[in-house]
Design a protein around this motif. Structure first.
Motif, short mmCIF file in Angstrom:
data_model
loop_
_atom_site.label_atom_id
_atom_site.label_comp_id
_atom_site.label_asym_id
_atom_site.label_seq_id
_atom_site.Cartn_x
_atom_site.Cartn_y
_atom_site.Cartn_z
N ILE A 1 -6.89 21.63 53.16
CA ILE A 1 -7.46 21.30 51.85
C ILE A 1 -8.76 20.58 52.16
O ILE A 1 -8.80 19.36 52.24
CB ILE A 1 -6.47 20.48 51.03
CG1 ILE A 1 -5.20 21.32 50.80
CG2 ILE A 1 -7.07 20.06 49.70
CD1 ILE A 1 -4.11 20.63 50.05
N ASN A 2 -9.80 21.35 52.42
CA ASN A 2 -11.02 20.73 52.94
C ASN A 2 -12.21 20.78 52.00
O ASN A 2 -12.21 20.11 50.99
CB ASN A 2 -11.35 21.24 54.35
CG ASN A 2 -11.29 22.75 54.48
OD1 ASN A 2 -11.67 23.46 53.56
ND2 ASN A 2 -10.83 23.23 55.61
N ARG A 3 -13.20 21.60 52.26
CA ARG A 3 -14.50 21.42 51.61
C ARG A 3 -14.51 21.50 50.08
O ARG A 3 -15.30 20.86 49.42
CB ARG A 3 -15.49 22.45 52.15
CG ARG A 3 -15.76 22.24 53.61
CD ARG A 3 -16.87 23.12 54.09
NE ARG A 3 -16.93 23.10 55.53
CZ ARG A 3 -17.37 22.08 56.24
NH1 ARG A 3 -17.84 21.02 55.64
NH2 ARG A 3 -17.36 22.13 57.56
N SER B 1 -17.77 12.51 58.31
CA SER B 1 -18.21 12.97 57.00
C SER B 1 -19.73 12.83 56.91
O SER B 1 -20.47 13.74 57.22
CB SER B 1 -17.48 12.17 55.92
OG SER B 1 -17.90 12.57 54.65
N THR B 2 -20.23 11.65 56.56
CA THR B 2 -21.70 11.47 56.51
C THR B 2 -22.27 11.22 57.90
O THR B 2 -23.49 11.30 58.10
CB THR B 2 -22.06 10.24 55.65
OG1 THR B 2 -21.56 9.06 56.30
CG2 THR B 2 -21.47 10.34 54.26
N GLY B 3 -21.42 10.88 58.86
CA GLY B 3 -21.89 10.56 60.22
C GLY B 3 -22.28 9.09 60.36
O GLY B 3 -22.58 8.64 61.48
N ILE C 1 -23.12 9.65 75.89
CA ILE C 1 -22.05 9.52 74.88
C ILE C 1 -21.70 10.89 74.30
O ILE C 1 -22.57 11.61 73.80
CB ILE C 1 -22.44 8.56 73.73
CG1 ILE C 1 -22.88 7.21 74.29
CG2 ILE C 1 -21.27 8.40 72.77
CD1 ILE C 1 -23.29 6.18 73.26
N ASP C 2 -20.43 11.24 74.39
CA ASP C 2 -19.90 12.43 73.71
C ASP C 2 -19.08 11.96 72.52
O ASP C 2 -18.55 10.84 72.51
CB ASP C 2 -19.01 13.24 74.65
CG ASP C 2 -19.82 13.98 75.71
OD1 ASP C 2 -21.05 14.07 75.56
OD2 ASP C 2 -19.21 14.45 76.68
N VAL C 3 -18.96 12.83 71.52
CA VAL C 3 -18.23 12.46 70.30
C VAL C 3 -17.20 13.54 69.99
O VAL C 3 -17.52 14.75 70.09
CB VAL C 3 -19.21 12.34 69.10
CG1 VAL C 3 -18.45 12.00 67.82
CG2 VAL C 3 -20.28 11.29 69.37
N ALA C 4 -15.99 13.14 69.65
CA ALA C 4 -14.96 14.12 69.27
C ALA C 4 -14.27 13.67 67.99
O ALA C 4 -13.95 12.49 67.84
CB ALA C 4 -13.92 14.24 70.39
N CYS C 5 -14.08 14.61 67.08
CA CYS C 5 -13.32 14.28 65.86
C CYS C 5 -12.40 15.44 65.55
O CYS C 5 -12.68 16.58 65.92
CB CYS C 5 -14.26 14.02 64.69
SG CYS C 5 -15.01 15.51 64.02
N THR C 6 -11.33 15.13 64.85
CA THR C 6 -10.41 16.21 64.45
C THR C 6 -10.99 17.02 63.30
O THR C 6 -10.95 18.25 63.33
CB THR C 6 -9.04 15.61 64.04
OG1 THR C 6 -8.55 14.85 65.14
CG2 THR C 6 -8.04 16.70 63.69
N LEU D 1 -18.54 17.00 58.03
CA LEU D 1 -19.99 17.14 58.20
C LEU D 1 -20.75 17.36 56.89
O LEU D 1 -21.18 18.49 56.60
CB LEU D 1 -20.31 18.28 59.18
CG LEU D 1 -19.72 18.16 60.59
CD1 LEU D 1 -20.14 19.35 61.44
CD2 LEU D 1 -20.15 16.86 61.26
N ALA D 2 -20.92 16.31 56.14
CA ALA D 2 -21.80 16.37 54.96
C ALA D 2 -23.20 16.76 55.44
O ALA D 2 -23.52 16.59 56.63
CB ALA D 2 -21.83 15.01 54.29
N VAL D 3 -24.02 17.24 54.51
CA VAL D 3 -25.36 17.72 54.88
C VAL D 3 -26.12 16.68 55.70
O VAL D 3 -26.20 15.51 55.32
CB VAL D 3 -26.18 18.07 53.61
CG1 VAL D 3 -27.57 18.55 54.00
CG2 VAL D 3 -25.45 19.13 52.81
#
Ligand code: R5P
Length: 297
Positions: free
Chosen positions: A56-58, A223-225, A243-248, A252-254
Protein backbone atom coordinates in the motif's frame (compact mmCIF):
# COMPACT_ATOMS: atom_id res chain seq x y z
CA UNK A 1 -2.08 -22.73 -3.35
CA UNK A 2 -2.09 -19.45 -5.25
CA UNK A 3 0.04 -16.32 -5.12
CA UNK A 4 -1.86 -13.25 -6.30
CA UNK A 5 -0.43 -9.73 -6.56
CA UNK A 6 -2.56 -6.59 -6.62
CA UNK A 7 -1.76 -3.66 -8.94
CA UNK A 8 1.09 -2.35 -6.79
CA UNK A 9 2.89 -5.66 -6.45
CA UNK A 10 2.34 -7.61 -9.67
CA UNK A 11 6.04 -7.89 -10.46
CA UNK A 12 6.86 -8.83 -6.87
CA UNK A 13 4.15 -11.53 -6.88
CA UNK A 14 5.58 -12.93 -10.12
CA UNK A 15 9.03 -13.16 -8.49
CA UNK A 16 7.60 -14.79 -5.35
CA UNK A 17 5.68 -17.33 -7.45
CA UNK A 18 8.84 -18.08 -9.46
CA UNK A 19 10.77 -18.70 -6.22
CA UNK A 20 8.06 -21.22 -5.36
CA UNK A 21 8.19 -22.84 -8.81
CA UNK A 22 4.76 -21.69 -9.94
CA UNK A 23 2.99 -18.90 -11.84
CA UNK A 24 1.25 -16.03 -10.11
CA UNK A 25 -2.55 -15.88 -10.21
CA UNK A 26 -4.25 -13.44 -12.52
CA UNK A 27 -6.65 -10.58 -11.88
CA UNK A 28 -8.47 -8.18 -14.15
CA UNK A 29 -8.38 -4.66 -12.74
CA UNK A 30 -9.71 -1.66 -14.63
CA UNK A 31 -11.65 1.54 -14.16
CA UNK A 32 -15.19 2.28 -15.15
CA UNK A 33 -15.60 5.55 -17.08
CA UNK A 34 -16.79 7.26 -13.89
CA UNK A 35 -13.54 6.41 -12.10
CA UNK A 36 -14.84 3.49 -10.03
CA UNK A 37 -12.64 0.41 -9.86
CA UNK A 38 -13.55 -2.99 -11.37
CA UNK A 39 -11.83 -6.11 -10.12
CA UNK A 40 -12.23 -9.73 -11.19
CA UNK A 41 -10.33 -12.78 -9.91
CA UNK A 42 -9.42 -14.95 -12.91
CA UNK A 43 -8.48 -18.00 -10.84
CA UNK A 44 -10.33 -20.87 -9.23
CA UNK A 45 -9.32 -20.47 -5.59
CA UNK A 46 -11.88 -22.83 -4.04
CA UNK A 47 -10.21 -24.75 -1.20
CA UNK A 48 -6.81 -23.21 -1.97
CA UNK A 49 -4.63 -21.20 0.41
CA UNK A 50 -4.07 -17.80 -1.19
CA UNK A 51 -1.14 -15.47 -0.58
CA UNK A 52 -2.17 -11.93 -1.52
CA UNK A 53 0.66 -9.45 -2.09
CA UNK A 54 -0.27 -5.79 -2.19
CA UNK A 55 2.02 -3.01 -1.08
CA UNK A 56 0.00 0.00 0.00
CA UNK A 57 2.45 2.57 -1.23
CA UNK A 58 2.43 5.58 -3.55
CA UNK A 59 -1.35 5.94 -3.97
CA UNK A 60 -2.33 4.45 -0.62
CA UNK A 61 -6.05 5.19 -0.65
CA UNK A 62 -6.54 3.63 -4.08
CA UNK A 63 -4.39 0.59 -3.31
CA UNK A 64 -6.01 0.02 0.06
CA UNK A 65 -9.44 0.06 -1.56
CA UNK A 66 -8.27 -2.38 -4.23
CA UNK A 67 -6.92 -4.63 -1.45
CA UNK A 68 -10.34 -4.60 0.24
CA UNK A 69 -12.12 -5.46 -3.02
CA UNK A 70 -9.63 -8.25 -3.72
CA UNK A 71 -9.71 -9.97 -0.35
CA UNK A 72 -13.47 -9.60 0.08
CA UNK A 73 -13.95 -11.22 -3.33
CA UNK A 74 -11.45 -14.00 -2.64
CA UNK A 75 -13.19 -14.83 0.64
CA UNK A 76 -16.51 -15.15 -1.22
CA UNK A 77 -14.91 -17.68 -3.57
CA UNK A 78 -14.30 -20.22 -0.79
CA UNK A 79 -10.51 -20.38 -0.39
CA UNK A 80 -8.74 -22.39 2.32
CA UNK A 81 -7.27 -19.21 3.77
CA UNK A 82 -6.20 -15.74 2.66
CA UNK A 83 -2.82 -14.68 4.06
CA UNK A 84 -1.79 -11.16 3.11
CA UNK A 85 1.64 -9.75 2.54
CA UNK A 86 1.55 -5.95 2.73
CA UNK A 87 5.24 -5.16 2.17
CA UNK A 88 4.79 -1.39 2.64
CA UNK A 89 2.05 -0.59 5.08
CA UNK A 90 0.98 3.02 4.67
CA UNK A 91 -0.54 5.06 7.46
CA UNK A 92 1.52 3.33 10.17
CA UNK A 93 3.15 6.67 11.06
CA UNK A 94 -0.21 8.17 12.11
CA UNK A 95 -0.38 5.87 15.12
CA UNK A 96 -1.21 8.59 17.62
CA UNK A 97 -3.45 11.63 17.91
CA UNK A 98 -0.73 14.30 17.81
CA UNK A 99 -3.37 17.09 17.77
CA UNK A 100 -6.93 16.91 19.12
CA UNK A 101 -9.40 15.51 16.61
CA UNK A 102 -6.90 13.82 14.33
CA UNK A 103 -7.75 10.50 12.70
CA UNK A 104 -5.94 7.49 14.15
CA UNK A 105 -5.25 6.28 10.62
CA UNK A 106 -3.16 3.25 11.61
CA UNK A 107 -6.05 1.86 13.65
CA UNK A 108 -8.66 2.59 10.98
CA UNK A 109 -6.63 0.93 8.21
CA UNK A 110 -5.97 -2.13 10.38
CA UNK A 111 -9.69 -2.47 11.14
CA UNK A 112 -10.55 -2.27 7.43
CA UNK A 113 -8.00 -4.96 6.57
CA UNK A 114 -9.46 -7.26 9.20
CA UNK A 115 -13.05 -6.46 8.22
CA UNK A 116 -12.79 -8.21 4.82
CA UNK A 117 -11.69 -11.47 6.42
CA UNK A 118 -7.89 -11.42 6.04
CA UNK A 119 -6.84 -14.52 7.99
CA UNK A 120 -3.25 -13.51 8.72
CA UNK A 121 -1.03 -10.60 7.81
CA UNK A 122 2.68 -10.14 7.13
CA UNK A 123 4.30 -6.71 6.84
CA UNK A 124 7.94 -5.83 6.19
CA UNK A 125 9.72 -3.30 8.40
CA UNK A 126 6.42 -1.68 9.24
CA UNK A 127 6.87 1.66 10.96
CA UNK A 128 6.61 0.83 14.64
CA UNK A 129 7.41 3.78 16.78
CA UNK A 130 4.87 4.39 19.47
CA UNK A 131 3.11 1.12 18.56
CA UNK A 132 5.90 -1.35 19.21
CA UNK A 133 4.40 -4.61 17.99
CA UNK A 134 2.06 -5.41 15.10
CA UNK A 135 0.14 -7.59 17.55
CA UNK A 136 -0.82 -4.43 19.46
CA UNK A 137 -2.80 -3.24 16.44
CA UNK A 138 -4.14 -6.36 14.74
CA UNK A 139 -6.52 -8.87 16.25
CA UNK A 140 -5.64 -11.42 13.54
CA UNK A 141 -2.23 -13.18 13.60
CA UNK A 142 0.36 -10.67 12.38
CA UNK A 143 4.08 -10.73 11.74
CA UNK A 144 6.57 -8.02 10.86
CA UNK A 145 9.50 -9.28 8.78
CA UNK A 146 12.71 -7.38 8.12
CA UNK A 147 14.47 -6.80 4.82
CA UNK A 148 17.56 -5.44 6.58
CA UNK A 149 19.62 -8.68 6.33
CA UNK A 150 18.94 -8.77 2.56
CA UNK A 151 19.99 -5.11 2.24
CA UNK A 152 23.13 -5.65 4.31
CA UNK A 153 24.07 -8.67 2.15
CA UNK A 154 23.67 -6.52 -0.97
CA UNK A 155 25.86 -3.76 0.48
CA UNK A 156 28.46 -6.34 1.49
CA UNK A 157 28.58 -7.72 -2.07
CA UNK A 158 28.68 -4.34 -3.81
CA UNK A 159 29.83 -1.65 -1.37
CA UNK A 160 33.39 -2.75 -0.58
CA UNK A 161 33.14 -1.21 2.91
CA UNK A 162 36.35 -0.77 4.93
CA UNK A 163 36.02 -0.69 8.73
CA UNK A 164 32.24 -0.32 8.39
CA UNK A 165 30.10 1.44 10.98
CA UNK A 166 26.30 1.11 10.83
CA UNK A 167 24.22 4.13 11.84
CA UNK A 168 20.47 4.44 12.36
CA UNK A 169 19.32 8.07 12.15
CA UNK A 170 16.93 7.82 15.12
CA UNK A 171 16.11 5.65 18.11
CA UNK A 172 13.54 3.61 16.21
CA UNK A 173 16.20 2.60 13.68
CA UNK A 174 18.10 0.69 16.38
CA UNK A 175 16.39 -2.55 15.32
CA UNK A 176 17.55 -2.15 11.71
CA UNK A 177 21.04 -0.91 12.59
CA UNK A 178 21.50 -3.93 14.85
CA UNK A 179 20.38 -6.40 12.17
CA UNK A 180 22.62 -4.82 9.51
CA UNK A 181 25.61 -4.64 11.89
CA UNK A 182 25.18 -8.31 12.82
CA UNK A 183 25.23 -9.22 9.15
CA UNK A 184 28.33 -7.07 8.48
CA UNK A 185 29.93 -8.30 11.70
CA UNK A 186 30.60 -4.78 12.95
CA UNK A 187 29.41 -2.14 15.43
CA UNK A 188 26.48 0.27 15.25
CA UNK A 189 24.91 3.27 16.91
CA UNK A 190 21.82 5.44 16.48
CA UNK A 191 21.39 9.20 16.46
CA UNK A 192 18.77 11.22 18.32
CA UNK A 193 16.16 12.80 16.09
CA UNK A 194 13.58 15.48 16.72
CA UNK A 195 11.03 16.08 13.97
CA UNK A 196 10.39 19.79 13.39
CA UNK A 197 7.88 19.37 10.53
CA UNK A 198 7.05 16.96 7.71
CA UNK A 199 10.26 17.91 5.86
CA UNK A 200 12.58 19.07 8.64
CA UNK A 201 14.34 17.14 11.36
CA UNK A 202 17.06 17.91 13.87
CA UNK A 203 19.60 15.15 14.51
CA UNK A 204 22.26 14.79 17.19
CA UNK A 205 24.98 12.13 17.39
CA UNK A 206 25.53 9.96 20.45
CA UNK A 207 28.64 7.85 21.14
CA UNK A 208 29.86 6.51 17.80
CA UNK A 209 32.49 8.40 15.82
CA UNK A 210 32.68 7.94 12.06
CA UNK A 211 36.24 9.27 11.64
CA UNK A 212 38.05 7.28 8.93
CA UNK A 213 35.22 4.74 8.72
CA UNK A 214 33.02 3.65 5.85
CA UNK A 215 29.47 4.13 7.08
CA UNK A 216 26.21 2.42 6.22
CA UNK A 217 23.16 4.48 7.22
CA UNK A 218 19.99 2.38 7.49
CA UNK A 219 16.35 3.37 7.88
CA UNK A 220 12.92 1.90 7.19
CA UNK A 221 11.64 4.70 4.93
CA UNK A 222 13.20 7.43 2.82
CA UNK A 223 10.46 9.90 2.03
CA UNK A 224 11.66 13.51 1.63
CA UNK A 225 15.26 12.46 2.34
CA UNK A 226 15.49 15.07 5.12
CA UNK A 227 16.44 12.53 7.80
CA UNK A 228 19.21 10.94 5.74
CA UNK A 229 20.65 14.30 4.62
CA UNK A 230 20.95 15.49 8.24
CA UNK A 231 22.59 12.20 9.24
CA UNK A 232 25.09 12.52 6.36
CA UNK A 233 26.03 16.06 7.43
CA UNK A 234 26.95 14.82 10.91
CA UNK A 235 28.85 11.78 9.66
CA UNK A 236 30.92 13.76 7.14
CA UNK A 237 31.65 16.44 9.77
CA UNK A 238 33.04 13.62 11.96
CA UNK A 239 35.35 12.54 9.13
CA UNK A 240 33.53 9.56 7.57
CA UNK A 241 35.40 8.26 4.51
CA UNK A 242 32.47 6.99 2.48
CA UNK A 243 28.75 6.69 3.21
CA UNK A 244 26.28 4.22 1.72
CA UNK A 245 22.56 4.38 2.50
CA UNK A 246 20.05 1.52 2.65
CA UNK A 247 16.32 1.63 3.30
CA UNK A 248 13.54 -0.90 3.04
CA UNK A 249 10.90 1.43 1.58
CA UNK A 250 12.19 3.95 -0.99
CA UNK A 251 9.10 6.14 -1.09
CA UNK A 252 11.34 8.93 -2.47
CA UNK A 253 9.27 12.09 -2.70
CA UNK A 254 10.26 14.32 -5.62
CA UNK A 255 13.89 15.42 -5.31
CA UNK A 256 14.74 13.16 -2.34
CA UNK A 257 17.30 11.03 -4.15
CA UNK A 258 19.06 14.07 -5.65
CA UNK A 259 19.29 15.65 -2.20
CA UNK A 260 20.88 12.52 -0.75
CA UNK A 261 23.46 12.18 -3.54
CA UNK A 262 24.21 15.92 -3.35
CA UNK A 263 24.83 15.47 0.38
CA UNK A 264 27.61 13.03 -0.56
CA UNK A 265 26.15 9.50 -0.37
CA UNK A 266 28.07 7.03 -2.54
CA UNK A 267 25.40 4.34 -3.02
CA UNK A 268 21.71 4.44 -2.10
CA UNK A 269 19.75 1.21 -2.17
CA UNK A 270 16.20 0.16 -1.36
CA UNK A 271 13.90 -2.81 -1.92
CA UNK A 272 10.96 -3.47 -4.21
CA UNK A 273 8.35 -3.02 -1.47
CA UNK A 274 8.09 0.34 -3.27
CA UNK A 275 9.29 0.07 -6.88
CA UNK A 276 11.83 2.87 -7.49
CA UNK A 277 15.08 3.61 -9.37
CA UNK A 278 17.05 2.27 -6.37
CA UNK A 279 15.01 -0.90 -5.73
CA UNK A 280 17.99 -3.20 -6.34
CA UNK A 281 17.03 -5.69 -3.64
CA UNK A 282 13.92 -7.83 -3.93
CA UNK A 283 11.95 -8.98 -0.90
CA UNK A 284 10.63 -11.94 -2.93
CA UNK A 285 12.90 -14.50 -1.19
CA UNK A 286 11.71 -13.24 2.22
CA UNK A 287 8.04 -13.64 1.28
CA UNK A 288 8.59 -17.00 -0.45
CA UNK A 289 10.37 -18.32 2.64
CA UNK A 290 7.37 -17.45 4.84
CA UNK A 291 4.95 -19.06 2.40
CA UNK A 292 7.04 -22.25 2.53
CA UNK A 293 7.08 -22.10 6.34
CA UNK A 294 3.30 -21.60 6.48
CA UNK A 295 2.93 -24.87 4.56
CA UNK A 296 0.29 -23.49 2.16
CA UNK A 297 -1.87 -26.04 0.35
C1 R5P B 1 10.55 8.03 10.72
O1 R5P B 1 10.84 7.99 11.92
C2 R5P B 1 11.07 7.04 9.74
O2 R5P B 1 11.74 5.98 10.37
C3 R5P B 1 11.98 7.70 8.70
O3 R5P B 1 13.17 8.14 9.34
C4 R5P B 1 11.28 8.85 8.05
O4 R5P B 1 10.01 8.45 7.60
C5 R5P B 1 12.08 9.40 6.90
O5 R5P B 1 11.39 10.47 6.36
P1 R5P B 1 12.13 11.60 5.55
O6 R5P B 1 12.90 10.92 4.44
O7 R5P B 1 11.02 12.46 5.03
O8 R5P B 1 13.03 12.33 6.51
Amino acid sequence: MKVIGGSSSEALATKVARELGMESGKLEVKRFPDGEKYLRVLEDVKGEDVAVIQSINRTPDELLFEYLLLVDTLKDLGPGSVVSFIPYFAYARQDERFNPGEALSFKTVSKLIESVGTDEIYTIDMHQHRVLKSTDVFKIPSHNLSAMPLLADFIQRTGNLQKPLVIGPDAEAEQWARLAAERLDTDYDVFEKKRLGSENVQIRPRKANAKDRDVLVVDDIISTGGTIVEALKILFSQGARKIDVACTHPILAVGALDKIYEAGAKNVVGTDTVPSPISFVSVAPLIAEQIRKEGFR
